[in-house]
Design an enzyme around this catalytic site. Sequence first.
Site, PDB file in Angstrom:
ATOM      1  N   GLU A 218      -2.870  -7.512  -1.752  1.00  0.00           N
ATOM      2  CA  GLU A 218      -3.080  -6.906  -3.078  1.00  0.00           C
ATOM      3  C   GLU A 218      -2.693  -7.881  -4.195  1.00  0.00           C
ATOM      4  O   GLU A 218      -2.372  -7.459  -5.314  1.00  0.00           O
ATOM      5  CB  GLU A 218      -2.270  -5.597  -3.208  1.00  0.00           C
ATOM      6  CG  GLU A 218      -2.494  -4.581  -2.100  1.00  0.00           C
ATOM      7  CD  GLU A 218      -3.911  -4.006  -2.023  1.00  0.00           C
ATOM      8  OE1 GLU A 218      -4.757  -4.397  -2.851  1.00  0.00           O
ATOM      9  OE2 GLU A 218      -4.155  -3.190  -1.125  1.00  0.00           O
TER      10      GLU A 218
ATOM     11  N   HIS B 216       3.828  -1.676  -5.332  1.00  0.00           N
ATOM     12  CA  HIS B 216       2.851  -0.775  -4.701  1.00  0.00           C
ATOM     13  C   HIS B 216       3.496  -0.147  -3.485  1.00  0.00           C
ATOM     14  O   HIS B 216       4.080  -0.849  -2.639  1.00  0.00           O
ATOM     15  CB  HIS B 216       1.604  -1.568  -4.287  1.00  0.00           C
ATOM     16  CG  HIS B 216       0.716  -0.818  -3.343  1.00  0.00           C
ATOM     17  ND1 HIS B 216       0.157   0.412  -3.657  1.00  0.00           N
ATOM     18  CD2 HIS B 216       0.294  -1.103  -2.081  1.00  0.00           C
ATOM     19  CE1 HIS B 216      -0.573   0.831  -2.634  1.00  0.00           C
ATOM     20  NE2 HIS B 216      -0.498  -0.061  -1.661  1.00  0.00           N
TER      21      HIS B 216
ATOM     22  N   HIS C  85       3.298   3.555  -0.628  1.00  0.00           N
ATOM     23  CA  HIS C  85       2.541   4.722  -0.171  1.00  0.00           C
ATOM     24  C   HIS C  85       3.415   5.971  -0.364  1.00  0.00           C
ATOM     25  O   HIS C  85       3.881   6.571   0.611  1.00  0.00           O
ATOM     26  CB  HIS C  85       2.112   4.524   1.282  1.00  0.00           C
ATOM     27  CG  HIS C  85       1.163   3.369   1.474  1.00  0.00           C
ATOM     28  ND1 HIS C  85       0.651   3.008   2.701  1.00  0.00           N
ATOM     29  CD2 HIS C  85       0.612   2.493   0.580  1.00  0.00           C
ATOM     30  CE1 HIS C  85      -0.173   1.956   2.552  1.00  0.00           C
ATOM     31  NE2 HIS C  85      -0.196   1.627   1.274  1.00  0.00           N
TER      32      HIS C  85
ATOM     33  N   GLU D  32      11.893  16.394 -17.366  1.00  0.00           N
ATOM     34  CA  GLU D  32      11.997  15.052 -17.946  1.00  0.00           C
ATOM     35  C   GLU D  32      10.824  14.133 -17.616  1.00  0.00           C
ATOM     36  O   GLU D  32      10.789  12.985 -18.061  1.00  0.00           O
ATOM     37  CB  GLU D  32      13.303  14.385 -17.486  1.00  0.00           C
ATOM     38  CG  GLU D  32      14.512  15.032 -18.122  1.00  0.00           C
ATOM     39  CD  GLU D  32      15.790  14.609 -17.424  1.00  0.00           C
ATOM     40  OE1 GLU D  32      15.927  14.918 -16.226  1.00  0.00           O
ATOM     41  OE2 GLU D  32      16.625  13.958 -18.066  1.00  0.00           O
TER      42      GLU D  32
ATOM     43  N   HIS E 269      -4.270   6.793  -1.065  1.00  0.00           N
ATOM     44  CA  HIS E 269      -3.692   5.519  -0.616  1.00  0.00           C
ATOM     45  C   HIS E 269      -2.242   5.336  -1.074  1.00  0.00           C
ATOM     46  O   HIS E 269      -1.333   5.297  -0.249  1.00  0.00           O
ATOM     47  CB  HIS E 269      -4.577   4.354  -1.109  1.00  0.00           C
ATOM     48  CG  HIS E 269      -4.085   3.014  -0.674  1.00  0.00           C
ATOM     49  ND1 HIS E 269      -4.920   1.971  -0.354  1.00  0.00           N
ATOM     50  CD2 HIS E 269      -2.824   2.515  -0.530  1.00  0.00           C
ATOM     51  CE1 HIS E 269      -4.205   0.922   0.017  1.00  0.00           C
ATOM     52  NE2 HIS E 269      -2.936   1.230  -0.093  1.00  0.00           N
TER      53      HIS E 269
HETATM   54  P1  13P Z   1      -0.116  -6.196   2.498  1.00  0.00           P
HETATM   55  O1  13P Z   1       0.654  -6.166   3.810  1.00  0.00           O
HETATM   56  O2  13P Z   1      -1.237  -7.195   2.536  1.00  0.00           O
HETATM   57  O3  13P Z   1       0.808  -6.364   1.331  1.00  0.00           O
HETATM   58  O4  13P Z   1      -0.844  -4.785   2.358  1.00  0.00           O
HETATM   59  C1  13P Z   1      -0.142  -3.578   2.426  1.00  0.00           C
HETATM   60  C2  13P Z   1      -0.790  -2.504   1.638  1.00  0.00           C
HETATM   61  O5  13P Z   1      -0.167  -1.511   1.358  1.00  0.00           O
HETATM   62  C3  13P Z   1      -2.215  -2.674   1.208  1.00  0.00           C
HETATM   63  O6  13P Z   1      -2.567  -1.754   0.230  1.00  0.00           O
HETATM   64 ZN    ZN Z   2      -1.248   0.070   0.297  1.00  0.00          ZN
END
Ligand code: 13P
Ligand code: ZN
Length: 262
Positions: free
Chosen positions: A108, A131, A133, A161, A202
């Site tokens: 990413e 980023h 999940h 809040e 995602h």
């Molecule tokens: P990477 O291991 O390449 O960082 O990817 C993990 C991920 O969450 C892709 O969206």
């Molecule tokens: Zn991801």
Amino acid sequence: MDILRLPAVGEFLRAATQLYNHGWAERNAGNISMILDEDFSSLKSIKEFPLSFSAEGMSGRCVLITGSGKYLKNAERDPENNVALLRIKDDRCELLWGLADGGKPSSELAAHLLSHSARLKADPAHRVVMHTHATHAVAMTFVHSLDEREFTRTLWQMATEAIMFFPDGVAVLPWMPCGTDEIGRATAEKMSDRRVVVWAHHGVFGSGASPDEALGLIETVDKAAEFYLLTAHLPIRQKINDSQLREMAAVLGVKPREGYLI
Ligand code: 13P
Ligand code: ZN
């Protein structure tokens, strides 16, 4: 220079562990990047990775980022194999430190570097893109409208809040293939006037001046999403209404995104 002695790097590595402890970083899920302001000119390039996009204002900057396919749970224990220090150039980046056992920066990378570029224009104190999940935020994208205003309003209504933590709202991208320049560009466009972007089905991208701030922002989004999921199927007897949200925003001194409140 021992980059592991830098306090910001310690915070970065701790955040990787915290994401794993949240249950948001299964296998190699998630990635973190942080602009470092220290002078790394004494470090020579170990190898180069080409860039297929151009991140305005990032050339010459150094960025710490987790590696592709690396597990966030291992970053703090073994940073040299799981994390990379990159120097960004116009069409490539140089590896200055890390990824000792091989590999590449996160898949990413486009979303990270283009988001840094967008956030720096909006906020000079910006340093971190994260980023992850986040379970409840992602679950919400299966059962709630993906309209950004509707999505944001629901989150604001779920926690008193929340409006303080993301007054600019939460951006939402429809499902797209990940790890591409296209999703990177779409994410950065949203980041130009918001600090958090949900990728439907995602994960979440959050940003901030520090790892704590970016993680804290994602935590507030996920907590509000959790309240939503815990109550969405139940008869709602009372809720936070728009005039209460306006009252709260006034008390907190924040300006809710134009047109989002009725
Ligand atoms: P990477 O291991 O390449 O960082 O990817 C993990 C991920 O969450 C892709 O969206
Ligand atoms: Zn991801």
